[in-house]
Design a protein around this motif. Structure first.
Motif, PDB file in Angstrom:
ATOM      1  N   MET A 190      -7.377  -8.493  -4.203  1.00 18.95           N
ATOM      2  CA  MET A 190      -6.070  -8.582  -4.766  1.00 18.95           C
ATOM      3  C   MET A 190      -5.672  -9.327  -5.799  1.00 18.95           C
ATOM      4  O   MET A 190      -3.800  -8.571  -5.775  1.00 18.95           O
ATOM      5  N   VAL A 191      -6.054 -10.170  -5.666  1.00 20.89           N
ATOM      6  CA  VAL A 191      -5.077 -11.082  -7.589  1.00 20.89           C
ATOM      7  C   VAL A 191      -5.397 -10.928  -8.749  1.00 20.89           C
ATOM      8  O   VAL A 191      -4.732 -10.129  -9.056  1.00 20.89           O
ATOM      9  N   GLN A 192      -6.581  -9.453  -9.018  1.00 18.82           N
ATOM     10  CA  GLN A 192      -6.427  -8.817 -10.146  1.00 18.82           C
ATOM     11  C   GLN A 192      -5.064  -7.932  -9.936  1.00 18.82           C
ATOM     12  O   GLN A 192      -5.405  -7.631 -10.899  1.00 18.82           O
ATOM     13  N   LEU A 193      -5.550  -7.085  -8.668  1.00 18.28           N
ATOM     14  CA  LEU A 193      -4.585  -5.540  -8.745  1.00 18.28           C
ATOM     15  C   LEU A 193      -3.299  -6.001  -8.715  1.00 18.28           C
ATOM     16  O   LEU A 193      -2.674  -5.461  -9.242  1.00 18.28           O
ATOM     17  N   LYS A 194      -2.292  -7.742  -8.413  1.00 21.65           N
ATOM     18  CA  LYS A 194      -1.284  -7.908  -8.489  1.00 21.65           C
ATOM     19  C   LYS A 194      -1.271  -7.925 -10.206  1.00 21.65           C
ATOM     20  O   LYS A 194       0.140  -7.792 -10.028  1.00 21.65           O
ATOM     21  N   ARG A 195      -2.160  -8.486 -10.746  1.00 23.76           N
ATOM     22  CA  ARG A 195      -2.244  -8.456 -11.929  1.00 23.76           C
ATOM     23  C   ARG A 195      -1.469  -6.986 -12.681  1.00 23.76           C
ATOM     24  O   ARG A 195      -0.770  -7.053 -13.600  1.00 23.76           O
ATOM     25  N   ASP A 196      -2.196  -6.481 -12.504  1.00 28.95           N
ATOM     26  CA  ASP A 196      -2.580  -5.044 -12.861  1.00 28.95           C
ATOM     27  C   ASP A 196      -1.312  -3.634 -12.488  1.00 28.95           C
ATOM     28  O   ASP A 196      -1.054  -2.542 -13.236  1.00 28.95           O
ATOM     29  N   TYR A 197      -0.378  -4.354 -11.160  1.00 28.01           N
ATOM     30  CA  TYR A 197       0.316  -3.846 -11.090  1.00 28.01           C
ATOM     31  C   TYR A 197       1.807  -3.818 -10.414  1.00 28.01           C
ATOM     32  O   TYR A 197       1.477  -5.368  -9.835  1.00 28.01           O
ATOM     33  N   ALA A 198       2.852  -2.873 -10.098  1.00 24.83           N
ATOM     34  CA  ALA A 198       3.807  -3.653  -9.604  1.00 24.83           C
ATOM     35  C   ALA A 198       3.872  -4.673  -8.698  1.00 24.83           C
ATOM     36  O   ALA A 198       4.584  -5.348  -7.672  1.00 24.83           O
ATOM     37  N   SER A 199       3.174  -3.520  -7.609  1.00 27.36           N
ATOM     38  CA  SER A 199       3.539  -4.408  -6.395  1.00 27.36           C
ATOM     39  C   SER A 199       2.183  -3.847  -5.552  1.00 27.36           C
ATOM     40  O   SER A 199       1.691  -2.456  -5.803  1.00 27.36           O
ATOM     41  N   VAL A 200       1.733  -4.754  -4.408  1.00 30.27           N
ATOM     42  CA  VAL A 200       0.427  -4.240  -4.261  1.00 30.27           C
ATOM     43  C   VAL A 200       0.833  -5.085  -2.691  1.00 30.27           C
ATOM     44  O   VAL A 200       1.276  -6.306  -2.583  1.00 30.27           O
ATOM     45  N   ARG A 201       0.156  -3.498  -1.087  1.00 29.83           N
ATOM     46  CA  ARG A 201       0.558  -3.781  -0.339  1.00 29.83           C
ATOM     47  C   ARG A 201      -0.925  -3.801   0.861  1.00 29.83           C
ATOM     48  O   ARG A 201      -1.534  -2.728   0.357  1.00 29.83           O
ATOM     49  N   HIS A 202      -0.759  -4.254   1.855  1.00 27.79           N
ATOM     50  CA  HIS A 202      -2.160  -2.954   3.056  1.00 27.79           C
ATOM     51  C   HIS A 202      -1.097  -2.583   3.662  1.00 27.79           C
ATOM     52  O   HIS A 202      -0.150  -3.286   4.531  1.00 27.79           O
ATOM     53  N   VAL A 203      -1.746  -1.324   3.954  1.00 29.64           N
ATOM     54  CA  VAL A 203      -1.356  -0.806   4.968  1.00 29.64           C
ATOM     55  C   VAL A 203      -2.167  -0.254   6.914  1.00 29.64           C
ATOM     56  O   VAL A 203      -3.208   0.306   5.718  1.00 29.64           O
ATOM     57  N   LYS A 204      -1.849  -0.155   7.396  1.00 25.66           N
ATOM     58  CA  LYS A 204      -2.741   0.756   8.579  1.00 25.66           C
ATOM     59  C   LYS A 204      -1.654   1.706   9.202  1.00 25.66           C
ATOM     60  O   LYS A 204      -0.529   1.463   9.970  1.00 25.66           O
ATOM     61  N   PRO A 205      -1.515   3.159   8.564  1.00 21.49           N
ATOM     62  CA  PRO A 205      -1.385   3.969   9.482  1.00 21.49           C
ATOM     63  C   PRO A 205      -1.520   4.225  11.418  1.00 21.49           C
ATOM     64  O   PRO A 205      -3.183   3.673  11.325  1.00 21.49           O
ATOM     65  N   ALA A 206      -0.941   5.286  11.962  1.00 19.93           N
ATOM     66  CA  ALA A 206      -1.609   4.988  13.086  1.00 19.93           C
ATOM     67  C   ALA A 206      -2.179   6.146  13.824  1.00 19.93           C
ATOM     68  O   ALA A 206      -2.900   5.489  14.674  1.00 19.93           O
ATOM     69  N   ALA A 207      -2.736   6.885  12.494  1.00 20.92           N
ATOM     70  CA  ALA A 207      -4.244   7.276  13.088  1.00 20.92           C
ATOM     71  C   ALA A 207      -5.397   6.536  12.645  1.00 20.92           C
ATOM     72  O   ALA A 207      -6.674   6.741  12.888  1.00 20.92           O
ATOM     73  N   SER A 208      -4.760   4.969  12.185  1.00 21.27           N
ATOM     74  CA  SER A 208      -6.531   4.640  11.733  1.00 21.27           C
ATOM     75  C   SER A 208      -6.561   3.764  13.940  1.00 21.27           C
ATOM     76  O   SER A 208      -5.490   3.594  13.969  1.00 21.27           O
TER      77      SER A 208
END
Length: 227
Positions: A190-208
């Protein structure tokens, strides 16, 4: 057959014969899953199609004319959704799907049966796309052993590799969407992704399934391969 708490008929699978308890429970869950029934009605190859649909309805990651890479695409539910939402039937955009398994043809979708871990996979995908991708998406999950710690590490390893692959084929400003599982094991990623991307989040759709630790990492605004 009885009704559940929502009033729907609940199918119970009989035990016995050569069927294992785990197989019985899986089959029973499939038969009673409203998303499985809905996928059959609407012509999708898997219930997973609704996970991507719900994520896109909320975050609008798929846009007309985009170039999409679908990692671990078989049986093709995510590719079906992507093809529809980017306007592939109208000659807009491109969907490139890859998997180790064979996948029945989807109109307009370019499919390659290959291992995305192969050293030449990024180069082959870029050639198929005739350029770079706007979004790399993955609904892949690592094979489970039943040992929680081991399974978490396997999933994080797969996610890290998918993220590295995305960094090789994405355009600046691109999006990475991939399956993850809730644990603290992915903190470094997650730390690496936050360096590489402007926005990083976790999402859980209702279908999960709500009893599952499954969730998705959504990283947008790729800063470029030199990040």
């Amino acid at each position: 057959m009885a009704k559940d708490t929502t009033g729907r008929l609940h199918v119970t699978v009989k035990s016995g014969g050569k069927r294992k308890l785990s197989s019985k429970l899986w089959l029973e869950r499939q038969l009673n899953d409203p998303y499985v029934a809905r996928a059959k009605r609407e012509g999708f190859r898997s219930r997973a199609a609704f996970k991507l649909t719900e994520i896109d309805d909320k975050y609008h990651v798929l846009k007309s004319g985009m170039t999409v890479v679908d990692l671990g695409a078989a049986p093709g539910g995510w590719s079906q959704v992507a093809a529809k939402r980017i306007g592939l039937a109208n000659g807009k955009g491109r969907v490139v799907a890859i998997d180790l398994l064979e996948m029945p043809e989807i109109a307009g979708v370019a499919f390659a049966q290959l291992d995305f871990l192969s050293p030449d996979a990024p180069k082959r995908l870029i050639a198929m796309m005739e350029g770079r991708a706007d979004i790399v998406m993955s609904d892949m999950a690592a094979n489970t052993t039943g040992h929680r710690k081991t399974d978490q590490l396997r999933m994080v390893g797969l996610l890290e590799t998918a993220a590295a692959f995305a960094a090789e084929v994405l355009k600046p400003g691109g999006t990475f969407l991939a399956k993850a599982f809730q644990s603290g094991a992915d903190a470094e990623l997650m730390v690496q992704l936050k360096r590489d991307y402007a926005s990083v989040r976790h999402v859980k759709p209702a279908a999960s399934r709500q009893d599952s630790s499954e969730r998705y990492v959504l990283a947008t605004g790729f800063r470029g391969s030199q990040a």
